[in-house]
Design a protein around this motif. Structure first.
Motif, PDB file in Angstrom:
ATOM      1  N   ILE A   1       1.140  -1.327  -0.624  1.00 26.10           N
ATOM      2  CA  ILE A   1       0.152  -0.053   0.055  1.00 26.10           C
ATOM      3  C   ILE A   1       0.868   1.052  -0.502  1.00 26.10           C
ATOM      4  O   ILE A   1      -0.112   2.029  -0.419  1.00 26.10           O
ATOM      5  CB  ILE A   1      -0.563  -0.268   1.148  1.00 26.10           C
ATOM      6  N   CYS A   2       1.988   1.301  -0.031  1.00 24.72           N
ATOM      7  CA  CYS A   2       3.040   2.107   0.071  1.00 24.72           C
ATOM      8  C   CYS A   2       2.664   3.745   1.534  1.00 24.72           C
ATOM      9  O   CYS A   2       2.626   2.669   2.690  1.00 24.72           O
ATOM     10  CB  CYS A   2       3.020   2.712  -1.229  1.00 24.72           C
ATOM     11  N   ALA A   3       1.943   4.224   1.561  1.00 20.28           N
ATOM     12  CA  ALA A   3       1.377   5.082   2.670  1.00 20.28           C
ATOM     13  C   ALA A   3       2.330   5.587   3.264  1.00 20.28           C
ATOM     14  O   ALA A   3       2.098   6.099   4.821  1.00 20.28           O
ATOM     15  CB  ALA A   3      -0.107   4.384   2.791  1.00 20.28           C
ATOM     16  N   GLU A   4       2.969   5.676   2.776  1.00 21.13           N
ATOM     17  CA  GLU A   4       4.131   6.219   4.385  1.00 21.13           C
ATOM     18  C   GLU A   4       4.455   5.275   5.254  1.00 21.13           C
ATOM     19  O   GLU A   4       4.606   5.284   6.489  1.00 21.13           O
ATOM     20  CB  GLU A   4       4.585   7.415   3.938  1.00 21.13           C
TER      21      GLU A   4
ATOM     22  N   GLU B   1      -5.139   9.928  -6.522  1.00 21.54           N
ATOM     23  CA  GLU B   1      -5.040  10.214  -5.396  1.00 21.54           C
ATOM     24  C   GLU B   1      -4.329  12.149  -5.705  1.00 21.54           C
ATOM     25  O   GLU B   1      -3.522  12.324  -6.967  1.00 21.54           O
ATOM     26  CB  GLU B   1      -3.173   9.477  -5.177  1.00 21.54           C
TER      27      GLU B   1
ATOM     28  N   TYR C   1       0.050  16.365   6.917  1.00 19.09           N
ATOM     29  CA  TYR C   1      -0.472  16.584   5.537  1.00 19.09           C
ATOM     30  C   TYR C   1      -1.070  17.748   4.637  1.00 19.09           C
ATOM     31  O   TYR C   1      -1.210  17.602   3.376  1.00 19.09           O
ATOM     32  CB  TYR C   1      -0.992  14.883   4.918  1.00 19.09           C
TER      33      TYR C   1
ATOM     34  N   ASN D   1      -0.483  -1.007  -5.809  1.00 13.90           N
ATOM     35  CA  ASN D   1      -0.592   0.034  -5.257  1.00 13.90           C
ATOM     36  C   ASN D   1       0.401   0.473  -6.066  1.00 13.90           C
ATOM     37  O   ASN D   1       1.468   0.320  -5.567  1.00 13.90           O
ATOM     38  CB  ASN D   1      -0.692   0.108  -4.108  1.00 13.90           C
ATOM     39  N   GLU D   2       0.116   1.536  -7.179  1.00 16.81           N
ATOM     40  CA  GLU D   2       1.330   2.276  -7.765  1.00 16.81           C
ATOM     41  C   GLU D   2       2.750   0.870  -8.777  1.00 16.81           C
ATOM     42  O   GLU D   2       3.789   1.213  -8.124  1.00 16.81           O
ATOM     43  CB  GLU D   2       1.802   2.802  -7.414  1.00 16.81           C
TER      44      GLU D   2
HETATM   45  C1  NDJ Z   1       8.944   9.990  -2.091  1.00 15.82           C
HETATM   46  C2  NDJ Z   1       8.296   9.118  -2.092  1.00 15.82           C
HETATM   47  C3  NDJ Z   1       6.955   8.864  -2.058  1.00 15.82           C
HETATM   48  C4  NDJ Z   1       5.838   8.338  -3.013  1.00 15.82           C
HETATM   49  N1  NDJ Z   1       4.570   8.119  -2.642  1.00 15.82           N
HETATM   50  C5  NDJ Z   1       3.468   8.799  -3.438  1.00 15.82           C
HETATM   51  S1  NDJ Z   1       4.093   9.634  -5.016  1.00 15.82           S
HETATM   52  N2  NDJ Z   1       2.138   8.708  -3.099  1.00 15.82           N
HETATM   53  C6  NDJ Z   1       1.762   7.245  -4.172  1.00 15.82           C
HETATM   54  C7  NDJ Z   1       1.298   6.284  -3.278  1.00 15.82           C
HETATM   55  O1  NDJ Z   1       0.041   5.432  -3.282  1.00 15.82           O
HETATM   56  C8  NDJ Z   1       0.836   6.689  -1.827  1.00 15.82           C
HETATM   57  O2  NDJ Z   1       0.590   5.987  -0.681  1.00 15.82           O
HETATM   58  C9  NDJ Z   1       1.389   7.831  -1.064  1.00 15.82           C
HETATM   59  O3  NDJ Z   1       3.211   6.940  -1.204  1.00 15.82           O
HETATM   60  C10 NDJ Z   1       2.242   8.981  -1.947  1.00 15.82           C
HETATM   61  C11 NDJ Z   1       2.441  10.268  -1.198  1.00 15.82           C
HETATM   62  O4  NDJ Z   1       2.580  10.703  -0.289  1.00 15.82           O
END
Ligand code: NDJ
Length: 646
Positions: free
Chosen positions: A127-130, A272, A339, A189-190
């Motif tokens: 999911i990425c999402a930091e 997004e 954010y 995710n991406e």
């Molecule tokens: C510094 C790299 C950032 C990569 N993440 C990106 S582009 N994003 C897209 C990603 O799908 C989402 O989960 C979030 O991570 C968002 C940034 O808030």
């Protein structure tokens, strides 16, 4: 010819009757959510539908606050909520599934439906999402050190199949067609935009089949990719609708042209649309101008596109769940996920909120009712703290492991927290000797014979710390994880000492390792309670009060209304982790910012005595009892940082 003609007539009869049935099903009130490729739109129950969605991540808000946040989303004019589903939240250890209380995803989804919101689920598995390792559980690295994450590697896919076999059957009854609010589900995710530099179509196709198996054939499945370069070529999955993501600095028309290359027909969707951006420790807080945000949203809606604002309400990465990034250097993400979203980390509407409601009102009917107010905050004042024991004293009471070479957090079974690596310097070294931690993940406090000799950080130069080492000196390395990388090639971000340690080029061997998992405080309290009082104050931490546990009590009187949200201000403290009543608020690092306070939800406190616990790693204002305190104040603080000395 006669046979062909009769077959054609038969086919025609079947096709027409199917169409009629579908129409009847729809008109009979059965629910459907589909894509109308002829008119480039979504259809809900056969009628044109466009969603204006906002992201709220259920695991970044306490369950007690879900109704409030979801109502604020609806009252802003949004008609859908989007959330990612975090695998590591629900399966912290293999086979140990959590779906209750703050992890009760179904409750979150049903609460959204009660607030008249549709739900768009991004179920991953990544999911990425930091988030720590982009939401993937750390134990994938423990069980399979050579695993190839986000690929068709059986070591990965077998666990994905098992996890989705638990999650997706819980989602199916909540699909719109089955009476629930879930209208769409995202695959991965991406995938094409995550800097993986691989396009494993076998993996993405496997996910599609897996989702179809559990969720049926009619649900709208979609992907999301940043529409630049070859991202969509790699991220697009056959028979899965491709959407894009872009911020307010981009021209929507040009961005959607990229989507059209892969979806020549169907609705335009920005999955997004960013009202702010990611923060990292040591960098200024990222913000956007409300006017620019509203202008950008208006331009998207004017194209009759559907859109999700990422984030509508960012909330907090409680505990040690925040992730990190690796750009030109390692960048760890703070506890706050504010954010600069329309609703602040603490759940309060910002000045963006009414402006967004106004612009959405141009395109969608707005719910009636008063706009939500800012909630009152608690001002509980100073909380006096006392040292309850040095980390070294705590660690001396914990089990340890010995090995020839240093082991990673994953090998030691540590999700997040600290590991203390100890060894004896084998020979007399010239003074000073050069200590090199060649691939430190992520931060280390170096002690020689119990005295702090220096700090090494992944952001800085990890291979050159001059230390003075008497013969047979004890070398302790207190290593902290600052969150596993959330995206890109460094996703398999093993923590701890991931390679050998050298002293003047000599490889140090025979290590004793003591894990201090900090995902919960139960064992911390046990260990602290076992510390004889005499030890408590004999083994101090560092001269500046670092590497020490501090605790204090604060009372919320009966005159107070129910405990109010408040903010923990740590003036004079350096870097550490804070708990209130065993609830881990997260990491603090006011020395570098940008966040200077920690959000404390009212729901983690109670009337009467509450406990506050700090594990301070660097420095404490406690050289005098009167200065050893923190403050619970009624406002948050996000400052620009002083340039950090990592
Ligand atoms: C510094 C790299 C950032 C990569 N993440 C990106 S582009 N994003 C897209 C990603 O799908 C989402 O989960 C979030 O991570 C968002 C940034 O808030």
């Amino acid at each position: 010819k006669c046979i062909c003609a009769s077959f054609f007539v038969l086919w025609l009869i079947i096709a027409v009757s199917f169409e009629v049935q579908l129409q009847e099903v729809t008109e009979s009130g059965n629910r459907s959510f589909t894509i109308d490729y002829d008119n480039n739109q979504f259809l809900k129950d056969g009628q044109p539908f466009r969603y204006v969605s906002g992201s709220i991540h259920y695991f970044r808000v306490l369950a007690a606050d879900w109704p409030d946040r979801l109502k604020k989303l609806r009252m802003a004019g949004f008609n859908a909520v989007q959330t990612v589903v975090e695998w590591s939240t629900h399966e912290p250890e293999p086979g140990n599934y959590l779906f209750t209380e703050n992890q009760d995803l179904e409750n979150f989804i049903m609460t959204a439906q009660e607030q008249d919101l549709y739900v768009i689920l991004r179920v991953g598995p990544y999911i990425c999402a930091e988030r720590d390792m982009g939401g993937l559980p750390y134990w994938l690295l423990k069980l399979h050190p050579n695993i190839r994450l986000r690929t068709s590697d059986p070591a990965f896919l077998n666990h994905v199949d098992a996890w989705m076999g638990v999650l997706l059957p819980r989602i199916r009854p909540l699909l719109y067609e089955n009476g629930g609010p879930v209208i769409m589900v995202q695959v991965e995710n991406e995938y094409g935009s995550s800097g993986l530099f691989q396009c494993d179509y076998q993996y993405t196709s496997h996910l599609r089949q897996l989702f179809r198996h559990h969720l049926g054939s009619s649900l709208v499945l979609f992907t999301v990719d940043n529409p630049s370069g070859n991202n969509l070529r790699c991220g697009k999955i056959p028979e899965v609708y491709a959407t894009v993501d872009f911020g307010l600095d981009k021209d929507p028309g040009q961005q959607f042209e990229q989507q059209r290359l892969f979806e020549p027909r169907g609705p335009l969707v920005n999955s997004e649309f960013y009202p702010g951006w990611i923060d990292h420790w040591g960098e200024p807080h990222h913000t956007t101008q409300p006017e620019a945000l509203v202008k950008g949203l208006d331009a998207i809606l004017a194209l009759n596109a559907s859109v999700n604002m990422y984030m509508f309400h960012g909330g907090t990465s409680f505990g040690l769940t925040s992730g990190s990034n690796v750009g030109s250097k390692f960048q760890s993400c703070p506890t706050s996920y504010d954010y600069d979203a329309p609703v602040s980390e603490a759940g309060d509407p910002t000045d963006k909120y009414p402006l967004l409601r106004e612009v959405i009102g141009k395109y969608l009917p707005l719910p009636h009712g008063p706009l939500p107010p800012t909630s009152p905050k608690g001002d509980y004042g100073k909380v006096a703290l006392n040292a309850v024991g040095s980390l070294k004293a705590l660690v001396s009471l914990l089990p340890s492991v010995t090995a020839f070479w240093p082991q990673t957090f994953e090998e030691l079974g540590v999700t997040s927290g600290l590991v203390i690596y100890s060894t004896t310097v084998p020979m007399r070294m010239p003074d000073p000797a050069r200590l090199a931690l060649n691939d430190l993940h992520d931060r280390a406090y170096v002690l020689v014979n119990g005295k702090l000799a220096g700090t090494l950080a992944r952001e800085g130069d990890m291979s050159d710390l001059p230390i003075y080492t008497p013969r047979h000196a004890t070398l302790d390395l207190v290593v902290e994880s600052q969150g596993r990388v959330s995206i890109g090639r460094h996703l398999n971000d093993f923590k701890g000492l991931t390679t050998n340690v050298t002293l003047n080029g000599h490889v140090l061997m025979h290590w004793q390792m003591t894990a201090l998992p900090l995902t919960d405080t139960s064992h911390l309290h046990t260990v602290i309670s076992r510390l004889p009082q005499v030890i408590l104050h004999s083994l101090t931490g560092t001269p500046r009060g670092g590497l020490t546990m501090y605790s204090g009590m604060f009372n919320i009187t009966d005159e107070d209304p129910h405990p109010l949200d408040t903010f923990l201000k740590l003036d004079g403290w350096g870097k550490g982790i804070a708990w209130v009543n065993d609830f881990c608020l997260g990491r603090y690092w006011p020395d570098v910012g940008p966040q200077v306070t920690l959000y404390v939800p009212g729901a983690v406190m109670h009337r009467g005595d509450n406990t506050l616990l700090l594990l301070e790693l660097e420095r404490a204002p406690c050289d005098h009892p009167d200065s050893c305190f923190v403050t619970l104040q009624n406002h948050h603080q996000i400052n620009g940082p002083t340039p950090p000395e990592f």
